[in-house]
Enzyme design. Structure first.
Site, PDB file in Angstrom:
ATOM      1  N   CYS A 100      -1.671   9.499   2.210  1.00 59.15           N
ATOM      2  CA  CYS A 100      -1.340   8.931   0.901  1.00 59.15           C
ATOM      3  C   CYS A 100      -2.361   9.373  -0.142  1.00 59.15           C
ATOM      4  CB  CYS A 100      -1.291   7.418   0.980  1.00 59.15           C
ATOM      5  SG  CYS A 100      -2.798   6.701   1.618  1.00 59.15           S
ATOM      6  N   GLU A 146       0.895  -1.175   0.000  1.00 55.16           N
ATOM      7  CA  GLU A 146       0.000   0.000   0.000  1.00 55.16           C
ATOM      8  C   GLU A 146       0.922   1.211   0.000  1.00 55.16           C
ATOM      9  OE1 GLU A 146      -2.901  -1.214  -0.276  1.00 55.16           O
ATOM     10  OE2 GLU A 146      -2.525  -3.191   0.572  1.00 55.16           O
TER      11      GLU A 146
END
Ligand code: NAD
Ligand code: SIN
Length: 486
Positions: free
Chosen positions: A263, A229
């Protein structure tokens, strides 16, 4: 090589935690000792333990939020939302476990049945980032435990105290100590853990640099599961937005929440040339009003600091670099105080910068790009090697249909921010944002593997084709032919 990890409050510089680096080998061995018994427990036994964990965290919400704030510098209100996400993760993961990795039996033609069941991998390593030091590793750990894996968790070297607190809560809930192990350390210990023969897989949330290194390392190891991720360079298009103030609020929320350390934060704001000025002015006005301050300030700040002075320096350098290349600053990104990592949100028009680098600048910096038409806006949105999140703010459903169909990202939103991803949906990206193993609701998929079994209570088989005729029946007494000679 440092053999002690020291964690300091990024606002005050005060040391809040210190411990020697751990021993990856010892932690993996301990977890290997614990996993088989845990895997052999019933689902309900494991789920009960995790529900106790959820209750324990709920009971410690103030203490936990305070620690997250002190270790990361994020506002207390935001740290509380992170702890709430930790609490809610258990119910969501239980639902996901049964929906994504169900057991099923189908009756076959004869008396056999075809069964589908899932098995845990064994020992999974989890490497966590600093920006959501509890919620994001927990998003791997809870589904891994429900599926019957043991876990060795290495928190970020920047947030080890939160990591230790989280692990303490699993143990307090009765998840055995040899089923969740804490490994203290930095990238060196992360590498040792990743290279350990005793792990069956690695679940990583972090930078693209770390992710690429791990992807290479795991290339020759198809026997081990790897879930990555990673970061993003996320676009937010504002086009034909009827409510400019609402659009500006979404822009600010997308780009600057958590001081831009998400993110999914918007990094590029794509607007229509000639019609962009009211929006940019509205964004600038909100930026001017943003309260930046320590976690417990009153009134509560919108954003705190970035994680440390080194990171503040990197983000400031990123802003200055864009200016040097011809970017036109609309709001200056600068240090509030020289020796503290507080940054004012930066907004810079980079339309004329031809050699923009496709990097994630992990801080409160948003680049504005003006384009002549919607096709160019779509092309610019996809002009990245990443593909995590993308958002369109527009009153037009037709534009959204085009945006959705053409966007290359794992999260594609309409009139919603790029960030604030739901735990009840898959969370992952394409391109360099991951390796097609999304987390959150789909974490169940990488925490167990499917086993297909054809099963019958008795063996009943005959070969009906491709055999020669059996030898003819013998009509003489064979024993007479082989009588021993005296
Ligand atoms: P990071 O890559 O520096 O570190 C993450 C973890 O991996 C840490 O525990 C670190 O010690 C370890 N590590 C780093 N390099 C390693 C290597 N080569 N081998 C083994 N271990 C290694 O990331 P960070 O700075 O802590 O976190 C911020 C980054 O994480 C940003 O890029 C952000 O976009 C990304 N992020 C992604 C998601 C997502 O779900 N896609 C969520 C949050 C953060
Ligand atoms: C993150 O971006 O790191 C967390 C998830 C989100 O806010 O979308």
């Amino acid at each position: 090589m440092t053999d002690t990890i020291i964690s300091a409050n990024p606002v005050t510089g005060e040391k809040i935690w210190e411990a020697p680096v751990g021993d990856a080998d010892a932690e993996v061995r301990a977890a290997r000792g614990g996993w088989a018994k845990w895997a052999a427990q019933s689902h309900s036994f494991r789920i009960e333990a995790l529900r106790r964990f959820s209750n324990i965290v709920r009971g410690k919400i103030d203490e936990f939020a305070d620690l997250i704030s002190r270790e990361t510098g994020k506002p207390l209100w935001e740290a509380r939302t992170e702890v709430e996400a930790v609490v809610n993760k258990v119910d969501i993961s239980v639902e996901a476990y049964f929906e994504r990795t169900p057991s099923r039996k189908k009756q076959g033609a004869l008396s056999e049945q075809n069964a589908l069941r899932h098995k845990p991998h064994g020992v999974l390593a989890v490497l966590g980032p600093f920006n959501f030091p509890a919620h994001l590793p927990n998003g791997h750990i809870v589904p891994a435990l429900i599926a019957g894996n043991a876990v060795v968790f290495k928190p970020s070297e920047k947030t080890p105290a939160v990591g230790e607190f989280l692990v303490g809560c699993y143990h307090e809930a009765g998840v055995p100590e040899d089923v969740v192990r804490l490994l203290v350390g930095g990238p060196e210990q992360g590498k040792e853990l990743a290279a350990h023969e005793g792990i069956d897989g690695l679940l990583f949330t972090g930078s693209v640099r770390g992710g690429l290194a791990l992807h290479q390392q795991f290339g020759p190891r198809p026997d081990k599961i790897l879930a990555l991720e990673l970061g993003g360079n996320n676009p937010l298009i504002v086009w034909d937005a009827p409510d400019i103030d609402a659009a500006a609020a979404l822009v600010v929320q997308s780009a600057y929440m958590t001081a831009g350390q998400r993110c999914t934060a918007a990094r590029r704001l794509i607007v229509e040339e000639g019609k962009h000025e009211p929006l940019i002015e509205a964004v600038r006005k909100i930026i001017d009003r943003i309260i930046i301050g320590p976690p417990d300030a009153d009134p509560q700040p919108f954003i705190g600091c970035v994680i440390d002075n080194a990171s503040a320096e990197t983000v400031t350098d990123g802003f200055l670099d864009l200016m040097m290349k011809g970017g036109n600053p609309i709001a200056h990104l600068r240090r509030v105080e020289d020796d503290k990592p507080f940054l004012t949100p930066g907004l810079i028009d980079v339309t004329s910068v031809s050699d923009r680098v496709d990097e994630e600048i992990f801080g409160p910096l948003l680049q504005v790009i003006r384009v002549p038409d919607f096709a160019s806006a779509l092309a610019e949105a996809n002009n990245t090697r990443f593909g995590l999140s993308a958002s369109l703010v527009s009153g037009s459903p037709d534009l959204y249909n085009r945006f959705w169909a053409n966007s290359r990202a794992g999260i594609v939103n309409w009139n919603k921010p790029t960030n604030g991803a739901s735990s009840a949906a898959p969370f992952g990206g394409i391109g360099f944002s991951g390796n097609h193993r999304p987390s959150a609701y789909y974490a169940a998929d990488y925490c167990a593997y499917p086993v297909a079994s054809a099963e019958a209570p008795a063996a009943r088989a005959a070969i009906a084709i491709g055999l020669k005729d059996p030898p003819a029946e013998k009509t003489y007494d064979e024993s007479k032919l082989s009588e021993p000679k005296s």
